[in-house]
Design a protein around this motif. Structure first.
Motif, mmCIF file in Angstrom:
data_model
loop_
_atom_site.group_PDB
_atom_site.id
_atom_site.type_symbol
_atom_site.label_atom_id
_atom_site.label_comp_id
_atom_site.label_asym_id
_atom_site.label_seq_id
_atom_site.Cartn_x
_atom_site.Cartn_y
_atom_site.Cartn_z
ATOM 1 N N UNK A 261 0.338 -4.528 12.895
ATOM 2 C CA UNK A 261 1.061 -5.060 14.052
ATOM 3 C C UNK A 261 1.220 -4.023 15.152
ATOM 4 N N UNK A 262 1.380 -2.754 14.776
ATOM 5 C CA UNK A 262 1.506 -1.695 15.785
ATOM 6 C C UNK A 262 0.240 -1.587 16.611
ATOM 7 N N UNK A 263 -0.907 -1.609 15.954
ATOM 8 C CA UNK A 263 -2.172 -1.503 16.684
ATOM 9 C C UNK A 263 -2.507 -2.798 17.417
ATOM 10 N N UNK A 264 -2.036 -3.905 16.884
ATOM 11 C CA UNK A 264 -2.368 -5.207 17.455
ATOM 12 C C UNK A 264 -1.468 -5.585 18.620
ATOM 13 N N UNK B 254 6.270 -1.536 3.575
ATOM 14 C CA UNK B 254 6.084 -2.587 4.574
ATOM 15 C C UNK B 254 5.020 -2.230 5.592
ATOM 16 N N UNK B 255 4.557 -0.980 5.568
ATOM 17 C CA UNK B 255 3.572 -0.575 6.568
ATOM 18 C C UNK B 255 2.224 -1.263 6.360
ATOM 19 N N UNK C 42 -7.003 3.469 8.085
ATOM 20 C CA UNK C 42 -7.218 4.899 8.298
ATOM 21 C C UNK C 42 -5.910 5.667 8.134
ATOM 22 N N UNK C 43 -4.828 5.103 8.649
ATOM 23 C CA UNK C 43 -3.505 5.715 8.481
ATOM 24 C C UNK C 43 -3.119 5.740 7.000
ATOM 25 N N UNK C 44 -3.294 4.605 6.326
ATOM 26 C CA UNK C 44 -2.914 4.508 4.915
ATOM 27 C C UNK C 44 -3.725 5.463 4.053
ATOM 28 N N UNK D 72 0.846 -1.172 0.000
ATOM 29 C CA UNK D 72 0.000 0.000 0.000
ATOM 30 C C UNK D 72 0.897 1.241 0.000
ATOM 31 N N UNK D 73 0.410 2.343 -0.544
ATOM 32 C CA UNK D 73 1.208 3.553 -0.524
ATOM 33 C C UNK D 73 1.544 3.966 0.878
ATOM 34 N N UNK D 74 2.323 4.775 1.055
ATOM 35 C CA UNK D 74 3.058 4.920 2.263
ATOM 36 C C UNK D 74 2.830 5.863 3.339
#
Length: 230
Positions: A100-103, A80-81, A69-71, A6-8
């Motif tokens: 993974x950050x939210x999880x 890699x995000x 939402x971030x993407x 996905x774009x960054x």
């Protein structure tokens, strides 16, 4: 199976949030817990296994919504995000650093709160046990075993995680919206509801098992395509 990025994020995913910060987090968590408890109870009775599975399932789903939402705000740092995984049947799943950050990978992530609650009750959680679930989920994307908790028969929840998401996410969404909880703070709110569930005295459950139930339900639901939830 094909993957594409996905774009960054140019900034931490929990910054630059639209809306107000989470207000009265314990009150929101209590409202979530009480309502999900009410939804799964039959004649006033419930199983702790089902409550934890339901919360873990919708909690995992909230993580992919937060990552998207971030993407969608164009705040990804690199490919890699958020990685899109497409299977042969055309289904879409997600992976990457954001989910993974939210999880798991921040101190107030869904599973970090879960494991903190489990440890406070004496559970000894190994990193290998947790990583094994992540590896299994990644390996079963597009397979019939995807999203099926690896638990003993007596410990299986009453429904699959995807069924809990389809049935209960609209209920959680309503509560979160009414309390003006930003999309990126919703994993935190549900994680706090899981913390409260660990403190319920009506039923006792081994805290290690409780943590496993949440993990087995949350991890696959953090990878599903929200457009498939109807």
């Amino acid at each position: 199976m094909e993957t594409r990025a996905q774009s960054t994020v140019r900034d931490h995913p929990r910054r630059n949030e639209a809306g107000n910060p989470l207000q009265g987090p314990r009150l929101v968590a209590r409202a979530l817990l009480d309502r999900i408890h009410q939804e799964i109870a039959e004649d006033g009775r419930f199983r702790m296994i089902d409550l934890l599975a339901a919360l873990g399932s919708i909690g995992g789903f909230s993580c992919i919504l937060a990552a998207l939402d971030v993407a969608e705000a164009g705040q990804c740092r690199d490919g890699a995000d958020l990685v899109i995984v497409e299977t042969r049947d055309g289904s879409r799943y997600y992976a990457g650093n954001l989910t993974n950050a939210f999880l798991l990978e921040s101190h107030d992530s869904l599973l970090a709160l879960t494991y903190g609650a489990a440890r406070s009750q004496g559970a000894v959680l190994s990193q290998e046990t947790v990583l094994d679930t992540f590896r299994h989920v990644a390996a079963t994307i597009g397979d019939p075993q995807f999203g099926r908790p690896r638990l003993a028969d007596d410990d299986q929840p009453g429904a699959l995680p995807i069924s809990y998401v389809r049935r209960l996410w609209p209920v959680a969404w309503q509560i979160l919206n009414m309390n003006h909880v930003p999309v990126r703070r919703r994993p935190l709110a549900i994680g706090m509801a899981i913390e409260l569930a660990f403190a319920i005295d009506e039923q006792t459950i081994d805290p290690l098992l409780a943590a496993r139930i949440v993990t087995e339900c949350a991890v696959p639901m953090a990878k599903i395509d929200p457009s498939k939830i109807a």
